[in-house]
Design a protein around this motif. Structure first.
Motif, PDB file in Angstrom:
ATOM      1  N   ILE A   1       0.864  -1.184   0.000  1.00  0.00           N
ATOM      2  CA  ILE A   1       0.000   0.000   0.000  1.00  0.00           C
ATOM      3  C   ILE A   1       0.896   1.228   0.000  1.00  0.00           C
ATOM      4  CG2 ILE A   1      -1.762   1.284   1.266  1.00  0.00           C
ATOM      5  CD1 ILE A   1      -2.776  -1.440   2.282  1.00  0.00           C
ATOM      6  N   ASN A   2       0.683   2.087  -0.995  1.00  0.00           N
ATOM      7  CA  ASN A   2       1.475   3.297  -1.158  1.00  0.00           C
ATOM      8  C   ASN A   2       0.535   4.492  -1.146  1.00  0.00           C
ATOM      9  OD1 ASN A   2       3.468   5.118  -1.700  1.00  0.00           O
ATOM     10  ND2 ASN A   2       3.925   4.353  -3.752  1.00  0.00           N
ATOM     11  N   ASN A   3       0.593   5.309  -0.113  1.00  0.00           N
ATOM     12  CA  ASN A   3      -0.312   6.473   0.050  1.00  0.00           C
ATOM     13  C   ASN A   3      -1.782   6.060  -0.041  1.00  0.00           C
ATOM     14  OD1 ASN A   3       1.836   8.250   0.331  1.00  0.00           O
ATOM     15  ND2 ASN A   3       1.952   8.617  -1.876  1.00  0.00           N
ATOM     16  N   GLY A   4      -2.117   4.949   0.583  1.00  0.00           N
ATOM     17  CA  GLY A   4      -3.490   4.474   0.606  1.00  0.00           C
ATOM     18  C   GLY A   4      -3.937   3.743  -0.651  1.00  0.00           C
ATOM     19  N   VAL A   5      -3.033   3.579  -1.629  1.00  0.00           N
ATOM     20  CA  VAL A   5      -3.381   2.902  -2.885  1.00  0.00           C
ATOM     21  C   VAL A   5      -2.685   1.548  -2.933  1.00  0.00           C
ATOM     22  CG1 VAL A   5      -3.251   3.042  -5.403  1.00  0.00           C
ATOM     23  CG2 VAL A   5      -3.603   5.118  -4.064  1.00  0.00           C
ATOM     24  N   LYS A   6      -3.448   0.508  -3.269  1.00  0.00           N
ATOM     25  CA  LYS A   6      -2.853  -0.828  -3.387  1.00  0.00           C
ATOM     26  C   LYS A   6      -2.072  -0.945  -4.694  1.00  0.00           C
ATOM     27  CE  LYS A   6      -6.095  -3.605  -0.723  1.00  0.00           C
ATOM     28  NZ  LYS A   6      -7.059  -4.717  -0.764  1.00  0.00           N
ATOM     29  N   ILE A   7      -0.839  -1.450  -4.589  1.00  0.00           N
ATOM     30  CA  ILE A   7      -0.004  -1.716  -5.763  1.00  0.00           C
ATOM     31  C   ILE A   7       0.232  -3.223  -5.804  1.00  0.00           C
ATOM     32  CG2 ILE A   7       2.203  -1.273  -6.915  1.00  0.00           C
ATOM     33  CD1 ILE A   7       0.853   1.349  -6.584  1.00  0.00           C
ATOM     34  N   TYR A   8      -0.161  -3.847  -6.912  1.00  0.00           N
ATOM     35  CA  TYR A   8       0.009  -5.288  -7.084  1.00  0.00           C
ATOM     36  C   TYR A   8       1.297  -5.550  -7.855  1.00  0.00           C
ATOM     37  CZ  TYR A   8      -4.869  -5.180  -5.724  1.00  0.00           C
ATOM     38  OH  TYR A   8      -6.030  -4.956  -5.047  1.00  0.00           O
ATOM     39  N   LYS A   9       2.032  -6.543  -7.401  1.00  0.00           N
ATOM     40  CA  LYS A   9       3.347  -6.801  -7.998  1.00  0.00           C
ATOM     41  C   LYS A   9       3.541  -8.291  -8.235  1.00  0.00           C
ATOM     42  CE  LYS A   9       8.159  -6.391  -6.469  1.00  0.00           C
ATOM     43  NZ  LYS A   9       9.011  -5.773  -5.441  1.00  0.00           N
ATOM     44  N   ARG A  10       4.076  -8.613  -9.415  1.00  0.00           N
ATOM     45  CA  ARG A  10       4.448  -9.992  -9.758  1.00  0.00           C
ATOM     46  C   ARG A  10       5.842  -9.980 -10.347  1.00  0.00           C
ATOM     47  NH1 ARG A  10       0.651 -14.452  -9.421  1.00  0.00           N
ATOM     48  NH2 ARG A  10      -1.449 -13.669  -9.647  1.00  0.00           N
TER      49      ARG A  10
END
Length: 197
Positions: free
Chosen positions: A157-166
Motif C-alpha cells: 500500500i502506497n499512500n493508501g493505494v494498493k499496488i500489485y506486484k508480480r
C-alpha cells in the motif's frame, strides 16, 4: 624468481594469473605495444563480447574469437562513444589488476548460475496485471523462452493505494532482444522493470 630476457625477476600467481611483481603502471590501451584481448560485456547491449587491440591505438569488439572475425554490431552503431568506453575499460582493467603485460584478460565474473532476466510487473489494477501476465507467458511459451514464475501476488500500500506486484524469471537471457517486442503489448497501467542477473 623467473629468468627473463631482462634478467631474473620476482613473480607471483594472483587472481588473474601469473604476473611480475614489478608492475607497469604507465600503460595505456592506445600504446600497449602488443596485442590484448579481453572478455567483457558490451557497454551498450550487455552481451559477452571480445575487446581486441593490437596495442597501437586500434580497437574493435568481436562477437566471437576466430574466423570470420565478426565485428559486434554495437561497435559500428555507437562510433561516437567508442573513445570514452575504451578509456573507461582502461580504468577498469587497472582496477582489476591488469599490469599491461599479458595478452589476454577476462573481466567477466564467473557465475554460479546462468544469467536470467528478472521481470518485475506492478499495477494498481490486479485484473489488468493478471490478464497481461497470461498473454505474456503465452508469448514466452510460443517463442520457446524458458521462465519461472510468476511468483504469488505481492501487494503493498502506497499512500493508501494498493499496488500489485508480480515477478517472473526469464531463464533465456539471450531473449532480452525479443522481450522488447513484448513491451509493446503492455497496457499503460502496468509498470515494468527488467534486470539481467
Amino acid at each position: 624468481m623467473v629468468e627473463t630476457d631482462e634478467g631474473w625477476k620476482a613473480f607471483e600467481i594472483g587472481t588473474y594469473g601469473l604476473h611480475f611483481c614489478s608492475k607497469r603502471d604507465n600503460w595505456s590501451l592506445s600504446s600497449l605495444g602488443h596485442r590484448l584481448t579481453c572478455t567483457i560485456r558490451c557497454w551498450w547491449c550487455r552481451e559477452t563480447v571480445y575487446f581486441h587491440t593490437n596495442g597501437n591505438g586500434d580497437a574493435v569488439l568481436f562477437e566471437k574469437l576466430g574466423a570470420p572475425w565478426e565485428i559486434h554490431p554495437c561497435w559500428e552503431k555507437h562510433k561516437h562513444s567508442r573513445s570514452a568506453k575504451i578509456k573507461e575499460l582502461e580504468s577498469i582493467l587497472k582496477q582489476a589488476g591488469y599490469d599491461g603485460r599479458s595478452k589476454q584478460f577476462n573481466l567477466l565474473k564467473r557465475r554460479k548460475h546462468d544469467p536470467y532476466i528478472k521481470m518485475i510487473l506492478q499495477s494498481k489494477d490486479m485484473r489488468v496485471l493478471d490478464n497481461y501476465l497470461i498473454d505474456f507467458c503465452k508469448c514466452l511459451v510460443s517463442n520457446d523462452i524458458s521462465f519461472k514464475g510468476p511468483i504469488p501476488m505481492n501487494v503493498k500500500i502506497n499512500n493508501g493505494v494498493k499496488i500489485y506486484k508480480r515477478i517472473i524469471k526469464i531463464l533465456t537471457a539471450s531473449a532480452i532482444k525479443d522481450i522488447d517486442c513484448f513491451k509493446e503489448m503492455i497496457p499503460p497501467s502496468i509498470n515494468i522493470k527488467l534486470k539481467i542477473i
